[in-house]
Design a protein around this motif. Structure first.
Motif, PDB file in Angstrom:
ATOM      1  N   VAL A 135       0.844  -1.199   0.000  1.00  0.00           N
ATOM      2  CA  VAL A 135       0.000   0.000   0.000  1.00  0.00           C
ATOM      3  C   VAL A 135       0.879   1.248   0.000  1.00  0.00           C
ATOM      4  O   VAL A 135       0.698   2.173  -0.793  1.00  0.00           O
ATOM      5  N   LEU A 136       1.871   1.247   0.883  1.00  0.00           N
ATOM      6  CA  LEU A 136       2.769   2.396   0.985  1.00  0.00           C
ATOM      7  C   LEU A 136       3.570   2.573  -0.308  1.00  0.00           C
ATOM      8  O   LEU A 136       3.743   3.678  -0.807  1.00  0.00           O
TER       9      LEU A 136
ATOM     10  N   ARG B  60      -5.813  -2.517  -6.523  1.00  0.00           N
ATOM     11  CA  ARG B  60      -6.341  -1.308  -7.188  1.00  0.00           C
ATOM     12  C   ARG B  60      -5.314  -0.187  -7.184  1.00  0.00           C
ATOM     13  O   ARG B  60      -5.110   0.488  -8.182  1.00  0.00           O
ATOM     14  N   LEU B  61      -4.654  -0.059  -6.032  1.00  0.00           N
ATOM     15  CA  LEU B  61      -3.680   1.018  -5.898  1.00  0.00           C
ATOM     16  C   LEU B  61      -2.498   0.765  -6.825  1.00  0.00           C
ATOM     17  O   LEU B  61      -1.961   1.683  -7.460  1.00  0.00           O
ATOM     18  N   GLU B  62      -2.087  -0.493  -6.913  1.00  0.00           N
ATOM     19  CA  GLU B  62      -0.923  -0.825  -7.738  1.00  0.00           C
ATOM     20  C   GLU B  62      -1.233  -0.757  -9.232  1.00  0.00           C
ATOM     21  O   GLU B  62      -0.320  -0.616 -10.045  1.00  0.00           O
ATOM     22  N   SER B  63      -2.517  -0.866  -9.577  1.00  0.00           N
ATOM     23  CA  SER B  63      -2.865  -0.816 -10.997  1.00  0.00           C
ATOM     24  C   SER B  63      -2.570   0.570 -11.575  1.00  0.00           C
ATOM     25  O   SER B  63      -2.405   0.718 -12.779  1.00  0.00           O
ATOM     26  N   GLY B  64      -2.506   1.588 -10.717  1.00  0.00           N
ATOM     27  CA  GLY B  64      -2.200   2.945 -11.170  1.00  0.00           C
ATOM     28  C   GLY B  64      -3.348   3.583 -11.928  1.00  0.00           C
ATOM     29  O   GLY B  64      -3.195   4.611 -12.552  1.00  0.00           O
ATOM     30  N   GLU B  65      -4.516   2.962 -11.862  1.00  0.00           N
ATOM     31  CA  GLU B  65      -5.642   3.497 -12.640  1.00  0.00           C
ATOM     32  C   GLU B  65      -6.492   4.478 -11.844  1.00  0.00           C
ATOM     33  O   GLU B  65      -7.403   5.078 -12.383  1.00  0.00           O
ATOM     34  N   LEU B  66      -6.194   4.632 -10.570  1.00  0.00           N
ATOM     35  CA  LEU B  66      -7.015   5.495  -9.730  1.00  0.00           C
ATOM     36  C   LEU B  66      -6.570   6.944  -9.860  1.00  0.00           C
ATOM     37  O   LEU B  66      -5.386   7.231 -10.049  1.00  0.00           O
TER      38      LEU B  66
END
Lengths: 413, 79
Positions: A285-286, B21-27
């Motif tokens: 997350v970080l 979701r965060l790692e997908s970079g689509e947000l």
């Protein structure tokens, strides 16, 4: 009694039925359900399906019968000369005036006979499909409550509690006190498994006991126990005896553990592994937030380079590393981390706004670059008289030629 | 009683979803921050449960009316 006793010569005279009734009443009310060990003799399996035989020892014989509904559940084929342990009630058969044992359950007595009974039941249940692997239910990954069906005083319950406590301390443990040895064990285990389903609060149940002889463990080879485990809604881990002990319960359960401690290991995951997994997710997350912020930083840098506007340098240099630094400190709260992230985002947004030249141009400023490469023009040193320059304003651009050059203090360096 | 740990399972699954979701970079930026905040909060919560929560040990019995009763259970000492 149906009618008044008759008097004859001053003595009370009773009918045969009255006497038989009295015997019946005395006998049946004073003898509870019994377990009897003896040898089978005069065995007949009547065409009606009922079994008639005597149980005898060196000096006595006990007439016995086992009805079809009861003998259908036998795990072995009884025969003359076989030593058995039978459970049933003594009742009086009035037409013949004899008492007999009405057998409800029966098992062979002695190791060889037990082994034979085991194989026969195993074969029968396997044919019926009770051991099919596809009907096994998966164990829950993180059971909130583990039920333990075992003796409340044995080593098994202590082992299970100790292992669950050390691996997954947050797990609730519910012990269902059960008889695990002797004649009452099988029905007691069946009741316990049904109670767990009826209660409905357990995510998984460990059913078992510590090591013992084949006879000690016999309850876990009884058909009623096998069927209760098979029919349970709660996933069941069978955990009986030592590694070498194999019981029918092991085959029908959803998972087989070698020992009660091993049962506990199968029931709950090791908290240390789970912690590592959570920590790795937190790092991701970080990491993802940091890379999102560095993407933003990169965007600011590119705009800055493209337009050559002066940006407050520290805005760019205070980067997303702040988030990392904070998170490295053990005490950083979620609020602090998020505040750091927000502050960085705000800085980048300011930087982006400042580096967007259109706002400035709209106020009457222009950007000048040197042709032919449109190199940003920063100093009078970048041009000579006659050089071609491009002037960009809010709504377009035009190309010019440099005529005269003067420094801020009127001197060309 | 089992509620708390089923939610542990759900929370862990939610955390995994947020990470992806965060790692997908689509947000968008605001959604990234929200996801980051929720993810960090869940991760901290899970660690707290793992480290601090202490489960109960109880005994299940049925009372005369057939209702289930949970009583504290203390295993007998070795001996």
């Amino acid at each position: 009694m149906a009618h008044e006793p008759r008097e004859e010569e001053g003595r009370q005279v009773r009918t045969v039925s009255e006497v038989t009734g009295m015997v019946k009443s005395v006998l049946e009310s004073s003898l509870p359900s019994l377990w009897v060990e003896g040898e089978i003799s005069n065995f007949t399996h009547h065409s009606s399906g009922h079994m008639y035989f005597s149980l005898k020892d060196s000096s006595s014989a006990l007439p016995s019968l086992m009805f079809k509904f009861a003998n259908q559940k036998l795990a072995f084929k009884p025969g003359n000369g076989m030593r058995v342990v039978a459970q049933g009630r003594i009742k009086v058969y009035e037409p013949q005036g004899r008492y007999q044992l009405y057998v409800e359950r029966m098992r062979p007595s002695g190791i060889g006979a037990l082994a034979q009974a085991f194989e026969e039941l195993k074969k029968r249940l396997a044919e019926e499909g009770l051991f099919d692997p596809e009907r096994r239910r998966p164990l829950p990954e993180f059971p909130g409550t583990v039920a333990v069906v075992t003796s409340p005083t044995g080593a098994a319950v202590r082992d299970v509690i100790r292992v669950i406590r050390s691996r997954a301390p947050m797990t609730d443990i519910v012990v269902v006190p059960t008889v695990v040895q002797g004649a009452d064990a099988a029905p007691s285990i069946v009741d316990a498994v049904r109670a767990i389903d009826a209660w409905g609060g357990a995510d998984v149940a460990i059913v078992g006991r510590g090591g013992g002889s084949l006879e000690d463990l016999w309850a876990f080879n009884e058909e009623i126990v096998a069927r209760a485990i098979h029919g349970a809604r709660t996933p069941i881990i069978s955990a009986v005896g030592h590694e070498v002990d194999v019981t029918i319960a092991d085959f029908v359960a959803d998972a087989r553990a070698a020992t009660p401690s091993n049962g506990a290991e199968l029931a709950v995951r090791d908290g240390a592994d789970v912690s590592r997994r959570v920590e790795s997710l937190e790092r991701r997350v970080l990491g993802a937030m940091r890379s999102r912020l560095s993407g933003l930083e990169e965007q600011v840098r590119r705009l800055h380079a493209a337009y050559a506007f002066k940006l407050p340098r520290e805005i760019i240099e205070r980067s997303a590393q702040r988030v990392d630094e904070l998170s490295r400190r053990a005490g950083a709260s979620v609020a602090q981390l998020v505040a750091a992230g927000r502050a960085d985002v705000a800085r980048y947004e300011t930087a982006l706004r400042l580096s967007d030249p259109r706002g400035i141009m709209a106020r009457g400023y222009a950007a000048v670059s040197v042709l032919p490469k449109a190199t940003p023009l920063r100093s009078i040193d970048d041009v000579e008289p006659g050089a071609a320059v491009r002037v960009s304003v809010a709504d377009g651009r035009f190309d010019c030629e440099v005529k005269k050059i003067a420094g801020t203090h009127g001197r060309k360096s | 009683m089992s509620k708390k740990k089923l939610s542990f399972e759900e929370e862990l699954a939610r955390l995994e979803e947020l990470v992806e979701r965060l790692e997908s970079g689509e947000l968008g930026l605001e959604d990234s921050l929200k996801t980051f905040e929720e993810g960090t909060k869940i991760a901290r919560g899970l660690v707290t449960v793992l480290e601090k929560a202490q489960g109960r040990v109880a005994k299940l019995t049925e009372d005369d009316e057939g209702d289930f009763v949970l009583e504290p259970f203390e295993p007998a000492e070795e001996g």
